[in-house]
Design a protein around this motif. Sequence first.
Motif, PDB file in Angstrom:
ATOM      1  N   SER A  56      -5.359   9.181 -15.035  1.00  0.00           N
ATOM      2  CA  SER A  56      -6.058   9.660 -14.208  1.00  0.00           C
ATOM      3  C   SER A  56      -6.526  11.195 -14.249  1.00  0.00           C
ATOM      4  CB  SER A  56      -5.129   9.844 -12.606  1.00  0.00           C
ATOM      5  OG  SER A  56      -3.748  10.514 -13.398  1.00  0.00           O
ATOM      6  N   ASP A  88      -1.019   6.662 -17.791  1.00  0.00           N
ATOM      7  CA  ASP A  88      -1.789   7.397 -16.602  1.00  0.00           C
ATOM      8  C   ASP A  88      -2.964   7.799 -17.404  1.00  0.00           C
ATOM      9  OD1 ASP A  88      -2.681   8.492 -14.417  1.00  0.00           O
ATOM     10  OD2 ASP A  88      -1.121   9.904 -14.298  1.00  0.00           O
ATOM     11  N   GLN A  91      -4.858  -4.777 -16.702  1.00  0.00           N
ATOM     12  CA  GLN A  91      -5.290  -4.187 -15.771  1.00  0.00           C
ATOM     13  C   GLN A  91      -5.423  -2.475 -15.509  1.00  0.00           C
ATOM     14  OE1 GLN A  91      -5.577  -6.517 -12.019  1.00  0.00           O
ATOM     15  NE2 GLN A  91      -4.528  -8.243 -13.079  1.00  0.00           N
ATOM     16  N   LEU A  93     -14.592   2.769 -17.510  1.00  0.00           N
ATOM     17  CA  LEU A  93     -14.196   3.666 -16.252  1.00  0.00           C
ATOM     18  C   LEU A  93     -15.457   4.383 -15.646  1.00  0.00           C
ATOM     19  CD1 LEU A  93     -11.649   3.678 -18.360  1.00  0.00           C
ATOM     20  CD2 LEU A  93     -10.775   5.297 -16.934  1.00  0.00           C
ATOM     21  N   ASN A 128      -9.925  10.978 -18.106  1.00  0.00           N
ATOM     22  CA  ASN A 128     -11.378  10.625 -17.905  1.00  0.00           C
ATOM     23  C   ASN A 128     -12.122  10.182 -19.131  1.00  0.00           C
ATOM     24  OD1 ASN A 128     -13.583  10.643 -16.253  1.00  0.00           O
ATOM     25  ND2 ASN A 128     -14.404  12.527 -16.948  1.00  0.00           N
ATOM     26  N   GLU A 142      -8.481 -10.719 -14.308  1.00  0.00           N
ATOM     27  CA  GLU A 142      -8.743 -10.385 -12.981  1.00  0.00           C
ATOM     28  C   GLU A 142      -9.517 -11.874 -12.240  1.00  0.00           C
ATOM     29  OE1 GLU A 142      -8.646  -5.621 -12.609  1.00  0.00           O
ATOM     30  OE2 GLU A 142     -10.545  -6.711 -12.839  1.00  0.00           O
ATOM     31  N   ASN A 165      -5.421   0.073 -12.539  1.00  0.00           N
ATOM     32  CA  ASN A 165      -5.444   0.060 -10.871  1.00  0.00           C
ATOM     33  C   ASN A 165      -6.128   1.403 -10.376  1.00  0.00           C
ATOM     34  OD1 ASN A 165      -3.729   2.360 -11.051  1.00  0.00           O
ATOM     35  ND2 ASN A 165      -1.667   1.256 -10.700  1.00  0.00           N
ATOM     36  N   SER A 166      -6.072   1.242  -9.211  1.00  0.00           N
ATOM     37  CA  SER A 166      -7.027   2.302  -8.510  1.00  0.00           C
ATOM     38  C   SER A 166      -6.613   3.707  -8.470  1.00  0.00           C
ATOM     39  CB  SER A 166      -7.148   2.152  -6.985  1.00  0.00           C
ATOM     40  OG  SER A 166      -5.792   2.127  -6.530  1.00  0.00           O
ATOM     41  N   GLU A 167      -5.347   4.008  -9.145  1.00  0.00           N
ATOM     42  CA  GLU A 167      -4.556   5.232  -9.170  1.00  0.00           C
ATOM     43  C   GLU A 167      -4.966   5.775 -10.679  1.00  0.00           C
ATOM     44  OE1 GLU A 167      -2.809   3.181  -7.484  1.00  0.00           O
ATOM     45  OE2 GLU A 167      -3.814   3.949  -5.855  1.00  0.00           O
ATOM     46  N   GLY A 168      -5.636   5.081 -11.547  1.00  0.00           N
ATOM     47  CA  GLY A 168      -5.836   5.087 -13.002  1.00  0.00           C
ATOM     48  C   GLY A 168      -4.647   4.842 -13.965  1.00  0.00           C
TER      49      GLY A 168
END
Length: 328
Positions: A302, A300, A256, A328, A305, A42, A258-261
Amino acid sequence: MKRRNFFKLTGISVVSTLASKVFAFQEKGNIQNKKTLTNPFETKGKWYKAALHVHTTSSDGDVDVTTRLKQYREKGFDVVAVTDHRTTNDLSGFSDKKFLALSSIEFHPQTYSGAPTHHLLGYGLPHPYTYNGDLSAQEMIDDIKSKGAKVFYAHPYWTGHTYIEMTEVSGYLGLEVHNEVCQDADSGSGRMHWDQMLNNGHVLSGLASDDVHKSSGVGKAWTMIKADKLDDKSILEALELGSFYASKGPEIKNYQLNSEGLIKVECSAVKKIVFRTSGAGNGSVFKAENGNDLRSAEWDLSKKNPKWVRCEVTDKDGNTAWTNPIFL
């Protein structure tokens, strides 16, 4: 004194003392007081191929500094840290715009537990350095850091170290997730040590090295560093930030979250991709089928956790590359 005899002779009181020491470091949550690492995929910069554990005849290597650096240049390396035991080397005149010879050291303070000595790597230690074997482990780390060096923990499995030894000192930035010469004794992996440290809140990066002593081992494992420039300051800063990945062969092209996990990796052709995380199960495995290759995978997170997630990719010859963890 052998570690087993140490605990046998000293008894429960010493074990309790050591346990208190470990828990004290756990309460800090981080032996280097960092909360995250830089994701090199990034950031801007250029990739440099680095050999970060290299020996010469200044300690127990088979060729002198000049010959060793020439060997790595011929194999396309951009950075070589000469890490002879307990000594630095005069590397003036070896660096240029396309190659960096980094004055470094491997040092061996005594453990507090009675286990074999620590093996630690100090990168960017100015030459000459006066080695003081009378210093305690923490004093030696602090002294080497005070000279501007970046410290990493070498091959904990080969050394017979555990979480106790790894948390009795602080101030190092990461560890060797793979050490090629130690793998000759089937003890070159630091994966379990790394995961245990991460699970307990210690933000550590992972290097790969060939730890070369003999010329036949040159270039068998390396660390890909992303930095602004090919100079001491930029490379040391990248090591500090965790702006690199480790490899014994495969190339990691992107990694990477992303914002959706959704965590995703892109790489050269491999047969297996593993996302490793904290918690039971330790992640997710993707395998190539029907003779095909994998070049990417996504998972995924999301609803899972985890505290952290890192990735390993392994090619058809069993060679692996390792990303640093994303927290995270």
